[in-house]
Enzyme design. Structure first.
Site, mmCIF file in Angstrom:
data_model
loop_
_atom_site.group_PDB
_atom_site.id
_atom_site.type_symbol
_atom_site.label_atom_id
_atom_site.label_comp_id
_atom_site.label_asym_id
_atom_site.label_seq_id
_atom_site.Cartn_x
_atom_site.Cartn_y
_atom_site.Cartn_z
ATOM 1 N N HIS A 78 22.833 30.226 -22.703
ATOM 2 C CA HIS A 78 21.816 29.524 -23.497
ATOM 3 C C HIS A 78 22.128 29.655 -24.995
ATOM 4 O O HIS A 78 21.856 28.742 -25.774
ATOM 5 C CB HIS A 78 20.428 30.083 -23.178
ATOM 6 C CG HIS A 78 19.301 29.316 -23.820
ATOM 7 N ND1 HIS A 78 19.117 27.961 -23.647
ATOM 8 C CD2 HIS A 78 18.301 29.716 -24.660
ATOM 9 C CE1 HIS A 78 18.054 27.555 -24.339
ATOM 10 N NE2 HIS A 78 17.547 28.602 -24.967
ATOM 11 N N MET A 119 18.586 19.878 -17.502
ATOM 12 C CA MET A 119 17.436 20.321 -16.707
ATOM 13 C C MET A 119 16.139 19.674 -17.184
ATOM 14 O O MET A 119 15.068 20.278 -17.073
ATOM 15 C CB MET A 119 17.309 21.840 -16.790
ATOM 16 C CG MET A 119 18.565 22.601 -16.382
ATOM 17 S SD MET A 119 18.416 24.358 -16.712
ATOM 18 C CE MET A 119 20.106 24.900 -16.432
ATOM 19 N N SER A 120 16.239 18.461 -17.712
ATOM 20 C CA SER A 120 15.015 17.836 -18.258
ATOM 21 C C SER A 120 15.154 16.326 -18.252
ATOM 22 O O SER A 120 16.019 15.767 -17.583
ATOM 23 C CB SER A 120 14.777 18.323 -19.686
ATOM 24 O OG SER A 120 15.789 17.827 -20.546
ATOM 25 N N TYR A 150 11.551 24.218 -14.271
ATOM 26 C CA TYR A 150 11.916 25.581 -13.830
ATOM 27 C C TYR A 150 10.992 26.648 -14.390
ATOM 28 O O TYR A 150 11.007 27.792 -13.942
ATOM 29 C CB TYR A 150 13.384 25.911 -14.185
ATOM 30 C CG TYR A 150 13.728 25.859 -15.651
ATOM 31 C CD1 TYR A 150 13.294 26.840 -16.542
ATOM 32 C CD2 TYR A 150 14.490 24.818 -16.146
ATOM 33 C CE1 TYR A 150 13.600 26.777 -17.887
ATOM 34 C CE2 TYR A 150 14.813 24.743 -17.502
ATOM 35 C CZ TYR A 150 14.351 25.732 -18.361
ATOM 36 O OH TYR A 150 14.656 25.664 -19.695
ATOM 37 N N GLU A 151 10.166 26.271 -15.371
ATOM 38 C CA GLU A 151 9.220 27.259 -15.898
ATOM 39 C C GLU A 151 8.036 27.449 -14.946
ATOM 40 O O GLU A 151 7.209 28.338 -15.168
ATOM 41 C CB GLU A 151 8.757 26.843 -17.300
ATOM 42 C CG GLU A 151 9.900 26.903 -18.308
ATOM 43 C CD GLU A 151 9.511 26.396 -19.684
ATOM 44 O OE1 GLU A 151 8.698 27.051 -20.349
ATOM 45 O OE2 GLU A 151 10.021 25.334 -20.097
ATOM 46 N N HIS A 153 9.750 22.741 -19.014
ATOM 47 C CA HIS A 153 10.675 22.333 -17.951
ATOM 48 C C HIS A 153 10.093 22.689 -16.585
ATOM 49 O O HIS A 153 9.305 23.627 -16.454
ATOM 50 C CB HIS A 153 12.024 23.060 -18.096
ATOM 51 C CG HIS A 153 12.669 22.877 -19.429
ATOM 52 N ND1 HIS A 153 12.269 23.596 -20.539
ATOM 53 C CD2 HIS A 153 13.667 22.066 -19.839
ATOM 54 C CE1 HIS A 153 13.009 23.214 -21.575
ATOM 55 N NE2 HIS A 153 13.853 22.298 -21.184
ATOM 56 N N ASN A 157 28.106 22.116 -24.248
ATOM 57 C CA ASN A 157 29.202 22.888 -23.644
ATOM 58 C C ASN A 157 29.945 21.987 -22.681
ATOM 59 O O ASN A 157 29.397 20.998 -22.200
ATOM 60 C CB ASN A 157 28.637 24.102 -22.896
ATOM 61 C CG ASN A 157 27.585 23.698 -21.877
ATOM 62 O OD1 ASN A 157 26.461 23.356 -22.242
ATOM 63 N ND2 ASN A 157 27.950 23.720 -20.621
ATOM 64 N N SER A 200 16.271 21.467 -26.514
ATOM 65 C CA SER A 200 16.768 22.792 -26.908
ATOM 66 C C SER A 200 17.604 22.754 -28.184
ATOM 67 O O SER A 200 18.637 22.083 -28.247
ATOM 68 C CB SER A 200 17.648 23.380 -25.798
ATOM 69 O OG SER A 200 16.885 23.598 -24.646
ATOM 70 N N ALA A 211 19.691 18.956 -24.432
ATOM 71 C CA ALA A 211 21.009 19.596 -24.484
ATOM 72 C C ALA A 211 21.590 19.475 -23.081
ATOM 73 O O ALA A 211 20.862 19.620 -22.097
ATOM 74 C CB ALA A 211 20.859 21.054 -24.873
ATOM 75 N N HIS A 267 12.297 26.339 -28.444
ATOM 76 C CA HIS A 267 11.246 25.325 -28.258
ATOM 77 C C HIS A 267 9.975 25.813 -28.949
ATOM 78 O O HIS A 267 9.375 26.800 -28.532
ATOM 79 C CB HIS A 267 10.949 25.115 -26.765
ATOM 80 C CG HIS A 267 12.039 24.386 -26.037
ATOM 81 N ND1 HIS A 267 11.953 23.060 -25.696
ATOM 82 C CD2 HIS A 267 13.244 24.802 -25.612
ATOM 83 C CE1 HIS A 267 13.065 22.687 -25.086
ATOM 84 N NE2 HIS A 267 13.871 23.733 -25.017
HETATM 85 N N1 HPA Z 1 24.093 22.627 -17.373
HETATM 86 C C1 HPA Z 1 22.781 22.359 -17.284
HETATM 87 N N2 HPA Z 1 21.987 22.263 -18.324
HETATM 88 C C2 HPA Z 1 22.533 22.429 -19.536
HETATM 89 C C3 HPA Z 1 23.893 22.700 -19.707
HETATM 90 C C4 HPA Z 1 24.719 22.805 -18.565
HETATM 91 O O1 HPA Z 1 25.928 23.056 -18.644
HETATM 92 N N3 HPA Z 1 24.112 22.812 -21.036
HETATM 93 C C5 HPA Z 1 22.925 22.607 -21.646
HETATM 94 N N4 HPA Z 1 21.966 22.366 -20.732
#
Ligand code: HPA
Length: 278
Positions: free
Chosen positions: A253, A217-218, A88-89, A86, A241, A33, A116, A64
Site C-alpha cells: 500500500h 478494488m473499487s 473489503y472494509e 471499499h 505499480n 488512494s 489507484a 482517504h
Molecule cells: N492490485 C489491486 N489493487 C491495487 C493495486 C494492485 O496491484 N495497486 C493499487 N491498487
C-alpha cells in the site's frame, strides 16, 4: 444498516447535505488512494465529514480523508468525495453505491471517478494515468452487484444497459486536454476485485487473459450505480505499480501512496481541463 439501501435513507442523507451547503454541485468526483489533494483547490469550500451524514460509508484506510468538499473547481460546481469506502472494509455492496445515489438526488449528472490500480498491460508504467474505456465486473458476475435487491425505480430500470458506462465524449475531452498539456494518456479496461489481498501471480495471469489492463478494488460498483441512474461517467486509474505476473516483486500500500504523488498532479491537470470544457 440493512443490506439494501432504501429511498428514505437516500432522501435523509441528501437533506442533511442540503442543510449544510447552499451550493448546487453538478459534477461529482471521487478521489481514490493517494489522490485526494485535488480537493484542496476547491473554492469556496464547504466541508462535510462522512461520519456526519447518516448512512454514508466511512473509509478506514490511510490516504482517504473521509469528507465531502463542495465548491467550485475550474468554474464548475463540484462535490468531491475526498476518499471512499471499499467493499473489503465490510460494507455491503449496495452501501458502496449509496453516495452515488445521494449525488444523483442532489442533481449531479456527471461523475468523475479515480482509483489507484495495478498495471497488467505490459506497456503501462507506475505513474501512468489510464482513462477507463470499459470494465470487467467480476464481483457483479459473481453475485455482488450493487443493484441487487429491490429496484429503486426513481433512479432507473430493473435491467439497465451497461454498454455505455464510460462516456466516449468525456474520454475524448480528456484526450484533448492531454494532447494540449503533453501528458501521455493510456486507455484500457479496469477490473475490480473485492480485495483486500492483492492478487496472486496466477490471478494476474488470468486477469490478463480475460482482457484487463488494470486491476483495483473499487470504482466498478459506483459506476454500475451511476450507469443505472443515467449519469455520464469519466473514470481514471492511476497506475501505481506493475502487476506482478511472474511473482518477482511484491506489492504494498505504501508503494500505491508513493506513486500517487506522481499521478496526482497529472490527474489534477486532466480533471481541471475536462471540467473547463463542460
Ligand atoms: N492490485 C489491486 N489493487 C491495487 C493495486 C494492485 O496491484 N495497486 C493499487 N491498487
Amino acid at each position: 444498516m440493512a443490506e439494501f439501501i432504501t429511498m428514505d435513507q437516500i432522501d435523509a442523507a441528501a437533506s442533511q447535505i442540503r442543510r449544510q451547503t447552499a451550493q448546487q454541485p453538478k459534477v461529482g468526483l471521487i478521489l481514490g488512494s493517494g489522490l485526494g489533494d485535488l480537493a484542496d483547490s476547491v473554492t469556496p469550500a464547504d466541508y462535510i465529514e462522512y461520519k456526519d451524514i447518516s448512512g454514508w460509508p466511512v473509509s478506514t484506510i490511510p490516504g482517504h480523508k473521509g469528507r465531502l468538499v463542495i465548491g467550485n473547481l475550474a468554474n464548475t460546481p463540484v462535490l468531491i468525495m475526498q476518499g471512499r469506502a471499499h467493499y473489503y472494509e465490510g460494507y455491503s455492496i449496495s452501501q458502496i453505491g449509496f453516495p452515488i445515489r445521494v449525488m444523483r438526488k442532489l442533481g449531479i449528472h456527471t461523475l468523475v471517478v479515480t482509483n489507484a490500480a495495478g498495471g497488467i498491460n505490459p506497456d503501462f508504467r507506475p505513474g501512468d494515468v489510464m482513462a477507463i474505456t470499459d470494465h470487467i465486473s467480476l464481483m457483479a458476475m459473481g453475485g455482488e452487484n450493487p443493484l441487487r435487491g429491490p429496484n429503486l425505480d426513481e433512479f432507473g430500470t430493473r435491467f439497465p444497459d451497461m454498454s455505455r458506462c464510460y462516456s466516449v465524449d468525456l474520454i475524448q475531452k480528456a484526450k484533448m486536454v492531454c494532447d494540449r498539456e503533453k501528458i501521455d494518456l493510456q486507455t484500457g479496461i479496469y477490473v475490480c476485485l473485492a480485495g483486500p489481498s492483492f492478487e496472486t501471480p496466477a490471478d494476474l495471469r488470468f486477469l490478463k487473459l480475460i482482457g484487463a489492463d488494470a486491476v483495483g478494488m473499487s470504482t466498478v460498483p459506483e459506476v454500475i450505480v451511476a450507469a443505472h441512474c443515467g449519469m455520464q461517467v469519466l473514470g481514471f486509474s492511476g497506475i501505481s505499480n506493475k502487476a506482478n505476473l511472474d511473482g518477482s516483486t511484491i506489492t504494498t500500500h505504501e508503494e500505491v501512496l508513493q506513486a500517487g504523488k506522481e499521478i496526482a498532479p497529472k490527474l489534477e491537470t486532466i480533471i481541471r481541463g475536462v471540467l473547463a470544457l463542460l
